[in-house]
Scaffold this active site. Structure first.
Site, PDB file in Angstrom:
ATOM      1  N   SER A 111       0.834  -1.310   0.000  1.00 56.48           N
ATOM      2  CA  SER A 111       0.183  -0.112  -0.022  1.00 56.48           C
ATOM      3  C   SER A 111       0.698   1.293   0.034  1.00 56.48           C
ATOM      4  O   SER A 111       1.919   1.432   0.532  1.00 56.48           O
ATOM      5  CB  SER A 111      -0.813  -0.074   1.317  1.00 56.48           C
ATOM      6  OG  SER A 111      -1.294   1.359   1.636  1.00 56.48           O
TER       7      SER A 111
ATOM      8  N   GLU B 165       0.132   3.519   1.691  1.00 58.19           N
ATOM      9  CA  GLU B 165       0.352   3.903   3.180  1.00 58.19           C
ATOM     10  C   GLU B 165       1.654   3.711   3.845  1.00 58.19           C
ATOM     11  O   GLU B 165       2.006   4.246   4.939  1.00 58.19           O
ATOM     12  CB  GLU B 165      -0.549   3.282   3.996  1.00 58.19           C
ATOM     13  CG  GLU B 165      -2.074   3.892   4.153  1.00 58.19           C
ATOM     14  CD  GLU B 165      -2.153   5.369   4.753  1.00 58.19           C
ATOM     15  OE1 GLU B 165      -1.963   5.347   5.640  1.00 58.19           O
ATOM     16  OE2 GLU B 165      -2.547   6.202   4.152  1.00 58.19           O
TER      17      GLU B 165
ATOM     18  N   TYR C 196      -1.549   0.329  10.754  1.00 58.79           N
ATOM     19  CA  TYR C 196      -2.040  -0.433   9.369  1.00 58.79           C
ATOM     20  C   TYR C 196      -0.917  -0.243   8.375  1.00 58.79           C
ATOM     21  O   TYR C 196      -0.370  -1.240   7.861  1.00 58.79           O
ATOM     22  CB  TYR C 196      -3.212   0.399   8.761  1.00 58.79           C
ATOM     23  CG  TYR C 196      -3.425  -0.130   7.161  1.00 58.79           C
ATOM     24  CD1 TYR C 196      -3.931  -1.342   7.081  1.00 58.79           C
ATOM     25  CD2 TYR C 196      -2.979   0.799   6.209  1.00 58.79           C
ATOM     26  CE1 TYR C 196      -3.952  -1.624   5.627  1.00 58.79           C
ATOM     27  CE2 TYR C 196      -3.088   0.502   4.845  1.00 58.79           C
ATOM     28  CZ  TYR C 196      -3.615  -0.785   4.571  1.00 58.79           C
ATOM     29  OH  TYR C 196      -3.718  -1.162   3.358  1.00 58.79           O
TER      30      TYR C 196
END
Ligand code: GDD
Length: 338
Positions: A129, A131, A153
């Site tokens: 991701s 992120e 996460y």
């Protein structure tokens, strides 16, 4: 050529459902890992794959249970495994970092360990991701940009990325990670900001609500369409060499701009309805993401079809339609009751 067999974890989600459709259209035999609770509540849990159920083979298993994963992998031989299942809502990972870490890190490790033990030639895709870039070290972000995750996460995804690379290097397995930037669609969960905006705008348009409460409107994201992004996942597993790729649109927009466009599509001004609310701010925010997908475009020959306005339009059109179908069903029930 023999029919290829693919296993998808997270098949009931946005990406899993589009990927299943794509692989079926390419002639694959598609299997999915699904939590047992989902089999008990198919109406709600299988909404995205309801139309595919007779073409899929679903296996009950949990990412938290190595034996359940081992059992599925021991009974079927797969050519490709797409590991998409995860606790994927960043805000929730702040509320319960422990369960996000357990599911996301151990789940990835269990999948890799079971494949290594039973079928090391199965190609493995890990859903990395953007992120992972978090507090970004360069703009735009590409495959060589260092990671600096800003949430449990994001940290769990960096661990999954490292595990995937380590299995590739240590055991010579074909294991790759897609570093996908935000990808949305009418199948997006309602907790994510894009769907929250389009479903909220549709409810306001229908007169059911007056306001929509959001957090940070200045956050910037690189948003693409999930239908485009799942094609890149498949392409990554068709390469000669296992390599990681960034998948992104290369454009960045603020949450505010998304609101402006979505509300504008239904003839509303977001400034009359959107209210900023502290409760939707994150303890540590990823302020701005924008990806450079040059390698995906040149090596994978990947091309996205949806532009940013086309994505917003697809989502809002769907949500307005859903609202009007619901109203029609309600008035039908009411007239039957008379
Ligand atoms: N969810 C949400 N709700 N986000 C809001 C809100 C709100 O009310 N208001 C503002 N935002 C901002 C968030 O602070 C964030 O900066 C941005 O909108 C996007 O939030 P999300 O849609 O929840 O997505 P995300 O960027 O945190 O994560 C998504 O994309 C990642 C890829 O970069 C998820 O799909 C992740 O699983 C995925 O890895």
């Amino acid at each position: 050529m023999a029919q290829k067999k693919a296993l998808i974890t997270g098949i009931t989600g946005q990406d899993g459902s589009y990927l299943a459709e794509h692989l079926l259209s390419l002639g694959y035999e598609v299997h999915g890992l699904v939590r047992r609770v989902a089999f008990e509540d198919p109406q709600r849990r299988f909404t995205r794959i309801g139309h595919l159920l007779d073409q899929l083979t679903l296996h009950p298993a949990s990412l938290e249970s190595y034996p359940s994963i081992f059992s599925v992998v021991s009974r079927h031989q797969f050519d490709e495994c797409y590991h998409l299942a995860a606790q994927s809502f960043v805000a929730e990972s702040f509320a319960d970092g422990f369960s996000t870490m357990n599911t996301n890190i151990n789940g990835t490790h269990y999948m890799l360990a079971a494949l290594r033990e039973l079928q090391p030639r199965c190609r493995f895709y890990f859903a990395g991701s953007s992120e992972m870039f978090g507090k970004v070290r360069e703009v735009p972000q590409k495959e060589t940009t260092p990671f600096h995750p800003r949430s449990p996460y994001g940290i769990s995804k960096v661990a999954g990325f490292d595990l995937t690379r380590n299995y590739r290097e240590a055991y010579e397995m074909f294991c790759v990670s897609g570093i996908l930037f935000n990808h949305e669609s009418p199948r997006r969960g309602f907790e994510f900001v894009t769907r929250k905006i389009t479903s909220g705008a549709a409810r306001i348009k229908a007169g059911l609500e007056k306001e929509l409460r959001l957090g940070n409107l200045e956050a910037r994201r690189d948003w693409g369409h999930a239908k485009d992004y799942i094609r890149a996942m498949h392409l990554m597993l068709q390469q000669e060499q296992p390599e990681d790729f960034v998948v992104a649109s290369g454009e960045s927009h603020t949450v505010r701009q998304f609101c402006e466009l979505a509300f504008g599509e239904v003839g509303l001004d977001y400034r009359d309805h959107v209210v900023q609310d502290e409760q939707f701010y994150r303890p540590a925010e990823v302020e701005s993401l924008i990806g450079d997908a040059t390698r995906a475009r040149t090596v994978l020959k990947w091309q996205p079809e949806y532009t940013f306005p086309a994505l917003v339009k697809d989502m809002i059109t769907h949500d307005v339609q859903m609202m009007s179908d619901r109203n029609a069903a309600k008035s039908q029930t009411a007239s039957e009751a008379i």
